[in-house]
Design a protein around this motif. Structure first.
Motif, mmCIF file in Angstrom:
data_model
loop_
_atom_site.group_PDB
_atom_site.id
_atom_site.type_symbol
_atom_site.label_atom_id
_atom_site.label_comp_id
_atom_site.label_asym_id
_atom_site.label_seq_id
_atom_site.Cartn_x
_atom_site.Cartn_y
_atom_site.Cartn_z
ATOM 1 N N LEU A 191 0.832 -1.204 0.000
ATOM 2 C CA LEU A 191 0.000 0.000 0.000
ATOM 3 C C LEU A 191 0.866 1.253 0.000
ATOM 4 N N CYS A 192 1.961 1.220 0.752
ATOM 5 C CA CYS A 192 2.782 2.424 0.940
ATOM 6 C C CYS A 192 3.913 2.559 -0.071
ATOM 7 N N LEU A 193 4.470 1.435 -0.545
ATOM 8 C CA LEU A 193 5.602 1.509 -1.472
ATOM 9 C C LEU A 193 5.199 1.315 -2.930
ATOM 10 N N GLY A 194 4.008 0.815 -3.184
ATOM 11 C CA GLY A 194 3.582 0.587 -4.560
ATOM 12 C C GLY A 194 3.514 -0.895 -4.865
ATOM 13 N N ASP A 195 3.006 -1.220 -6.045
ATOM 14 C CA ASP A 195 2.757 -2.629 -6.356
ATOM 15 C C ASP A 195 3.677 -3.219 -7.425
ATOM 16 N N ASP A 196 4.639 -2.449 -7.907
ATOM 17 C CA ASP A 196 5.494 -2.955 -8.993
ATOM 18 C C ASP A 196 6.689 -3.712 -8.417
ATOM 19 N N VAL A 197 6.394 -4.880 -7.851
ATOM 20 C CA VAL A 197 7.441 -5.713 -7.259
ATOM 21 C C VAL A 197 8.081 -6.556 -8.356
ATOM 22 N N ARG A 198 9.414 -6.515 -8.430
ATOM 23 C CA ARG A 198 10.117 -7.273 -9.450
ATOM 24 C C ARG A 198 10.647 -8.601 -8.932
ATOM 25 N N SER A 199 11.113 -8.633 -7.682
ATOM 26 C CA SER A 199 11.634 -9.890 -7.151
ATOM 27 C C SER A 199 11.410 -9.960 -5.639
ATOM 28 N N VAL A 200 11.363 -11.205 -5.147
ATOM 29 C CA VAL A 200 11.066 -11.478 -3.745
ATOM 30 C C VAL A 200 12.092 -12.466 -3.206
ATOM 31 N N SER A 201 12.638 -12.175 -2.042
ATOM 32 C CA SER A 201 13.530 -13.112 -1.352
ATOM 33 C C SER A 201 13.036 -13.273 0.077
ATOM 34 N N SER A 202 12.939 -14.508 0.534
ATOM 35 C CA SER A 202 12.398 -14.735 1.858
ATOM 36 C C SER A 202 13.094 -15.900 2.549
ATOM 37 N N TYR A 203 13.234 -15.786 3.855
ATOM 38 C CA TYR A 203 13.730 -16.882 4.687
ATOM 39 C C TYR A 203 12.740 -17.098 5.822
ATOM 40 N N SER A 204 12.647 -18.339 6.278
ATOM 41 C CA SER A 204 11.728 -18.635 7.368
ATOM 42 C C SER A 204 12.407 -19.479 8.432
ATOM 43 N N THR A 205 11.871 -19.402 9.646
ATOM 44 C CA THR A 205 12.383 -20.171 10.770
ATOM 45 C C THR A 205 11.237 -20.370 11.743
ATOM 46 N N ARG A 206 11.532 -20.905 12.936
ATOM 47 C CA ARG A 206 10.465 -21.105 13.911
ATOM 48 C C ARG A 206 11.024 -21.118 15.319
ATOM 49 N N SER A 207 10.159 -20.810 16.281
ATOM 50 C CA SER A 207 10.521 -20.799 17.689
ATOM 51 C C SER A 207 10.762 -22.223 18.193
ATOM 52 N N LYS A 208 11.648 -22.340 19.162
ATOM 53 C CA LYS A 208 11.880 -23.627 19.816
ATOM 54 C C LYS A 208 10.996 -23.805 21.049
ATOM 55 N N SER A 209 10.132 -22.834 21.321
ATOM 56 C CA SER A 209 9.221 -22.947 22.454
ATOM 57 C C SER A 209 8.209 -24.068 22.217
ATOM 58 N N PRO A 210 7.967 -24.909 23.215
ATOM 59 C CA PRO A 210 6.964 -25.970 23.068
ATOM 60 C C PRO A 210 5.557 -25.432 22.847
#
Length: 340
Positions: A191-210
Motif C-alpha cells: 500500500l505504501c511503497l507501490g505494487d510494482d514488485v520485481r523480485s522477492v527473497s524470503s527466509y523462514s524459521t520457527r521458535s523452539k518454544s513448546p
C-alpha cells in the motif's frame, strides 16, 4: 439507497466481528447464517438483531434470491470453494483473508468473479485503520519526499490461547506465517511503497518454544521486496513471538522518515533532532473485534450503490498481494529469489 441482505458463511470467531460491522452499515443487514453447527433462528435473531434464518446447507442459503451478498468467514482452506459457489449464485462477496491457500485457487476465484460479474471486498481491513490512513496521508503529502525504503512487520504470538489455534496450526489451515496473519503487514507495505514488485527473497524459521510446537509450518518469515524503481521493502511475519502485539511501520525518503506514530521531515520548520508525533489509534491487537471492519464494509456497500469496485481492498489489489505472498513462501521453501 438499496438495502443489502447478507448471508454469512461460517459462524466462528471472525463472524462475530463481521456481523456487527455489517449491521452497523447504513444499508446492509445480516439475514442468514450458514454454519456446519446447527443454529437456532430465534437465538441468532435475538443475539444479532433483526430476523436471521439459520442454515446448515450452503446451497439452500445461496438459492435465496433475497440474499444479495455473502460474507465468507469459514476456514481458510474453504474460502476459495465458498467464494466460487457464491459468485456462481450471483452474490457479491466479502472474503476474509486469505483468499485461498494457493495461487491456483486464487485464480479460480478471480475467474468465477469475472464470469459472474459480482463485486468483491477482501478483508485486508488494516488499510482502513487509523494507523495506515495517517501513514498514507504523510506519504501522499510528500513530507517524506521520494521513498526508497520501507518496512512493515507483524508481531503477534498466536498460541493455544486463541480458539482458532488448533486448525490454524495445520498447514492446510493457516498455511504460512504470511498467509495466516502476516499478510496484513505485507499488504500494508505494498500500500505504501507501490505494487510494482520485481523480485522477492524470503527466509523462514520457527521458535523452539513448546508452545508453538503444534505448528506444521515455519512461524517466522522475513521477506525482502525489490521494486522496479529501485525501492526496497522488508516484511517480517512473526506469529511465534512472546510479547504484546506490535504492527511496526518505518519508511525512509529523500525528505524525511516515519517510524510508527512519529515522523521527521525537512519540509517542516521543526527541531531537526526530534520527531514530530501523530495522533492515531495504532494497530495494537490481533482480536478481530478491534479491526476496522465497519469502515471497510461501509465503503464496500457504498461502492455497490455506485456500481463500482470498492477502494483499497478490491479483488485485483488483493490478488496482487497474494501473488507476492505466494512468491515469498516459494522463496523461503527453495531458498532462492523469485522473480515476478
Amino acid at each position: 439507497m438499496k438495502t443489502y441482505n447478507v448471508g454469512v458463511i461460517g459462524y466462528g470467531w471472525v463472524a462475530t466481528a463481521h456481523i456487527p460491522a455489517i449491521n452497523a452499515s447504513r444499508q446492509a443487514r445480516v439475514t442468514a447464517i450458514c454454519s456446519s453447527r446447527p443454529q437456532d433462528d430465534a437465538v441468532l435473531s435475538a443475539k444479532h438483531g433483526g430476523s436471521i434464518k439459520a442454515y446448515t446447507d450452503l446451497d439452500a442459503m445461496l438459492a435465496d434470491p433475497e440474499i444479495h451478498a455473502v460474507s465468507i468467514c469459514s476456514y481458510s482452506n474453504l474460502h476459495a470453494g465458498h467464494a466460487i459457489k457464491a459468485a456462481q449464485a450471483g452474490k457479491h462477496l466479502i472474503i476474509e483473508k486469505p483468499l485461498a491457500l494457493s495461487w491456483e485457487d486464487c485464480q479460480r476465484v478471480a475467474a468465477a468473479v469475472e464470469e459472474a460479474g459480482v463485486k468483491v471486498c477482501v478483508c485486508f481491513e488494516c488499510r482502513y485503520s487509523s494507523q495506515l490512513l495517517a501513514t498514507r496521508a504523510v506519504i501522499d503529502q510528500g513530507l517524506l519526499g521520494e521513498l526508497h525504503y520501507g518496512e512493515v512487520d507483524y508481531y503477534h504470538g498466536i498460541g493455544p490461547w486463541y480458539g482458532q489455534f488448533e486448525w490454524n496450526a495445520k498447514r492446510d489451515g493457516g498455511g504460512s506465517a504470511l498467509l495466516t496473519a502476516g499478510c496484513h503487514a505485507l499488504d500494508a507495505l505494498l500500500l505504501c511503497l507501490g505494487d510494482d514488485v520485481r523480485s522477492v527473497s524470503s527466509y523462514s524459521t520457527r521458535s523452539k518454544s513448546p508452545i508453538f510446537a503444534p505448528y506444521e509450518y515455519d512461524t517466522t518469515s522475513v521477506t525482502i521486496l525489490h521494486f522496479a524503481d529501485g525501492k526496497v521493502g522488508k516484511c517480517a511475519a512473526v506469529v511465534d513471538c512472546i510479547q504484546p502485539y506490535y504492527f511496526h511501520t518505518q519508511f525512509c525518503g529523500s525528505e524525511g522518515s516515519m517510524l510508527d506514530d512519529k515522523f521527521h521531515s525537512q519540509k517542516l520548520a521543526a527541531d531537526k533532532s526530534a520527531w514530530s508525533r501523530l495522533s492515531f489509534k495504532s494497530l495494537d491487537s490481533g482480536d478481530v473485534s478491534d479491526h476496522p471492519y465497519q469502515l471497510q464494509f461501509q465503503a464496500f456497500f457504498d461502492a455497490l450503490d455506485a456500481g463500482r469496485d470498492m477502494p483499497l481492498t478490491d479483488l485485483k489489489t488483493a490478488l496482487h498481494t497474494h501473488r507476492v505472498i505466494f512468491a515469498a513462501d516459494e522463496s523461503a521453501r527453495t531458498r532462492r529469489p523469485v522473480d515476478l
